[in-house]
Enzyme design. Sequence first.
Site, mmCIF file in Angstrom:
data_model
loop_
_atom_site.group_PDB
_atom_site.id
_atom_site.type_symbol
_atom_site.label_atom_id
_atom_site.label_comp_id
_atom_site.label_asym_id
_atom_site.label_seq_id
_atom_site.Cartn_x
_atom_site.Cartn_y
_atom_site.Cartn_z
ATOM 1 N N SER A 73 0.832 -1.208 0.000
ATOM 2 C CA SER A 73 0.000 0.000 0.000
ATOM 3 C C SER A 73 0.863 1.253 0.000
ATOM 4 C CB SER A 73 -0.917 0.004 1.227
ATOM 5 O OG SER A 73 -1.645 1.210 1.307
ATOM 6 N N THR A 125 8.497 -14.228 6.401
ATOM 7 C CA THR A 125 9.152 -13.981 5.117
ATOM 8 C C THR A 125 10.077 -15.141 4.811
ATOM 9 O OG1 THR A 125 10.789 -12.617 3.962
ATOM 10 C CG2 THR A 125 10.844 -12.545 6.357
ATOM 11 N N ARG A 154 19.587 -31.703 -10.855
ATOM 12 C CA ARG A 154 20.799 -32.522 -10.868
ATOM 13 C C ARG A 154 20.630 -33.757 -11.765
ATOM 14 N NH1 ARG A 154 25.040 -32.302 -7.632
ATOM 15 N NH2 ARG A 154 23.967 -31.054 -6.057
ATOM 16 N N ARG A 171 15.981 -11.637 -1.787
ATOM 17 C CA ARG A 171 16.252 -10.193 -1.848
ATOM 18 C C ARG A 171 17.756 -9.958 -1.702
ATOM 19 N NH1 ARG A 171 12.323 -6.496 1.595
ATOM 20 N NH2 ARG A 171 13.375 -7.566 3.296
ATOM 21 N N ARG A 211 38.241 -34.625 -13.766
ATOM 22 C CA ARG A 211 38.294 -35.937 -13.111
ATOM 23 C C ARG A 211 37.047 -36.772 -13.424
ATOM 24 N NH1 ARG A 211 37.270 -32.813 -8.186
ATOM 25 N NH2 ARG A 211 35.226 -33.415 -7.319
ATOM 26 N N LYS A 214 30.206 -35.399 -14.060
ATOM 27 C CA LYS A 214 29.256 -35.236 -15.157
ATOM 28 C C LYS A 214 28.348 -34.013 -15.022
ATOM 29 C CE LYS A 214 30.419 -38.776 -17.638
ATOM 30 N NZ LYS A 214 30.998 -38.547 -18.981
#
Length: 319
Positions: A73, A125, A154, A171, A211, A214
């Site tokens: 507001s 929050t 993943r 934020r 090494r 993936k």
Amino acid sequence: MKNIAVLTSGGDSPGMNAAIRAVVRKGLYHQLNVFGVYRGYQGLIENDLKEMKVHSVADIIQRGGTILYTARSEEFRTPEGQRKAVDNLKNNGIEGLIVIGGDGSFRGSMELAKLGIRVIGIPGTIDNDIPGTDQTIGFDTAVNTVISLIDKIRDTASSHDRTFIVEVMGRSAGDIAVRAGLAGGAESIIIPERDFDYDDITDRLMKGHNRGKKHSIIIVAEGIGSGEAIAERIKQSTGLDTRVTVLGHVQRGGSPTAYDRWLASLMGGKAVDLLLNNQSGLMVSIVNQNIVGVPFEQAFSEKPKIDLDAYELSKILSI
């Protein structure tokens, strides 16, 4: 005291409904009349109040969002808007107000307190960026949502031998990124509270790639900047197939975890107790597992704390 009201303000967070439920039923237990204010401070200005009964909060403890709705507001930021809100509270006989929201909501609460309204705040929050409390309502749920999505990302990252940049909310705070990054096994976490070194990030990525690793996951807090820009720079430096996922508002939704329901219930009950004890200008907090009231000023005068030990540990565990 006979009449109290409760409103939710600012961004919604999972667990707000559990807090509303606790306020209403604890108030009714003490034979108070409890009013719900719809659409936050804007609803207060427009006198959008409704008396709430036991059935008003039935079957909401598991629901995300807020049944009272929320809105920002601009009018409430003005002295005229604040006076309208105070007049409506007084005309309805409201003697105490409970505000569930973040730091912006609490600044509004302080203005009402200066005008003679007895006000108690409950920190709701997902960002967990309010000083004076160890945790805010909704943070735990948001982290678990991020973890669930990281696990899914993943899977596809591994299938395609890709590096994924996952941008999370918060934020200007990196709490979600740190908690989810450590729990999700991210290779790197980029947060506003710490400077980051592109060379370090790319070196870690290349060591893993050489090494035979993936996939890699890098968590970026939105307060640090664009995940797209970071991904492009990493791609140019490494040549790795790099993709970006911005999780966005999905982090604010969903059924609250058991912890957030528990925390919201305790905080809602405590807020009513504080009003009944003629307290005002306080935020309900959890400090060392104790539910207490701390002055609003503490939430504004201190800097938000972040678990930097967890941040450093994440770098060690991701080698």
